[in-house]
Design a protein around this motif. Structure first.
Motif, mmCIF file in Angstrom:
data_model
loop_
_atom_site.group_PDB
_atom_site.id
_atom_site.type_symbol
_atom_site.label_atom_id
_atom_site.label_comp_id
_atom_site.label_asym_id
_atom_site.label_seq_id
_atom_site.Cartn_x
_atom_site.Cartn_y
_atom_site.Cartn_z
ATOM 1 N N VAL A 47 0.841 -1.208 0.000
ATOM 2 C CA VAL A 47 0.000 0.000 0.000
ATOM 3 C C VAL A 47 0.873 1.254 0.000
ATOM 4 O O VAL A 47 0.609 2.205 -0.753
ATOM 5 C CB VAL A 47 -0.974 -0.016 1.194
ATOM 6 C CG1 VAL A 47 -1.655 1.324 1.385
ATOM 7 C CG2 VAL A 47 -1.994 -1.124 1.019
ATOM 8 N N LEU A 48 1.922 1.254 0.801
ATOM 9 C CA LEU A 48 2.832 2.398 0.832
ATOM 10 C C LEU A 48 3.497 2.588 -0.529
ATOM 11 O O LEU A 48 3.558 3.709 -1.049
ATOM 12 C CB LEU A 48 3.884 2.209 1.919
ATOM 13 C CG LEU A 48 4.933 3.311 2.020
ATOM 14 C CD1 LEU A 48 4.288 4.619 2.435
ATOM 15 C CD2 LEU A 48 6.019 2.909 2.997
ATOM 16 N N MET A 49 3.960 1.514 -1.133
ATOM 17 C CA MET A 49 4.607 1.622 -2.443
ATOM 18 C C MET A 49 3.623 2.044 -3.533
ATOM 19 O O MET A 49 3.990 2.763 -4.462
ATOM 20 C CB MET A 49 5.282 0.305 -2.823
ATOM 21 C CG MET A 49 6.585 0.056 -2.114
ATOM 22 S SD MET A 49 7.823 1.283 -2.554
ATOM 23 C CE MET A 49 8.094 2.064 -1.007
ATOM 24 N N LEU A 50 2.373 1.603 -3.435
ATOM 25 C CA LEU A 50 1.361 2.057 -4.392
ATOM 26 C C LEU A 50 1.162 3.566 -4.297
ATOM 27 O O LEU A 50 1.024 4.245 -5.320
ATOM 28 C CB LEU A 50 0.040 1.331 -4.169
ATOM 29 C CG LEU A 50 -0.027 -0.104 -4.677
ATOM 30 C CD1 LEU A 50 -1.346 -0.742 -4.262
ATOM 31 C CD2 LEU A 50 0.142 -0.158 -6.177
ATOM 32 N N ALA A 51 1.149 4.084 -3.078
ATOM 33 C CA ALA A 51 1.007 5.532 -2.895
ATOM 34 C C ALA A 51 2.216 6.261 -3.464
ATOM 35 O O ALA A 51 2.068 7.293 -4.152
ATOM 36 C CB ALA A 51 0.840 5.856 -1.415
#
Length: 181
Positions: A47-51
């Motif tokens: 999720v962090l990398m998607l952001a």
């Protein structure tokens, strides 16, 4: 293909319970049992990398749109198609590059202490690269969509692996240094 080295290392039996399970950056000690906490940490990372990737793509497209406004309309259309083709190639190239690096890292995975020292060196180096990269953004504006696509492919491949090399290295380290209960 990277599952061969990964599967071989993760299915090796650990004799007894180790004296101390090493904590890995980003995973803590959850990598050992791979319980719900482990998968929650992996999901959190995704999720962090998607952001981060969404922000990178947004910035890349806006930078590119600013560049393309100075092009004549006929050149603009050709350049847009070239960017679309380059971005498609770059996504695949980023994916393949990451998977090859991952496969290579699984063949010689780092021990926990070695992994931590590599991460520290990487963090120190990334601050300088970030400052240097700001100046290159203006020069790289014409190819930013392709660069962002390469990053998307690279991160997608990195985040969809079954097991990280640090986990494989930690399992091997435990086999050598673990003690029966």
């Amino acid at each position: 293909m990277s599952g061969v080295a990964s599967r071989a290392s993760s299915e090796l039996p650990v004799s007894g319970i180790p004296a101390r399970i090493p904590a890995l950056p980003g995973l803590g000690t959850t990598w050992y049992e791979r319980s719900t906490r482990y998968w929650l940490r992996r999901v959190r990372t995704v999720v962090l990398m998607l952001a981060v990737m969404a922000f990178l793509c947004f910035a890349a497209v806006n930078l590119y749109l600013g560049f393309r406004t100075v092009l004549p309309s006929t050149v603009r259309m050709v350049w847009d198609w070239a960017q679309a083709a380059a971005s498609c190639v770059a996504v695949v190239w980023g994916w393949v590059k990451q998977r090859r690096d991952h496969r290579k890292a699984l063949l010689d995975p780092p021990a926990p202490a070695e992994f931590r020292s590599r991460k520290r060196a990487e963090v120190r180096r990334s601050a300088g690269l970030a400052l240097a990269g700001r100046g290159l953004l203006a020069v790289a504006a014409p190819i930013m969509p392709a660069f962002a696509a390469w990053c998307v492919g690279w991160f997608a491949a990195a985040l969809t692996v079954r097991e990280y090399p640090s986990e494989v290295g930690a399992r091997r380290w435990l086999q050598e240094h673990g003690s029966p209960a």
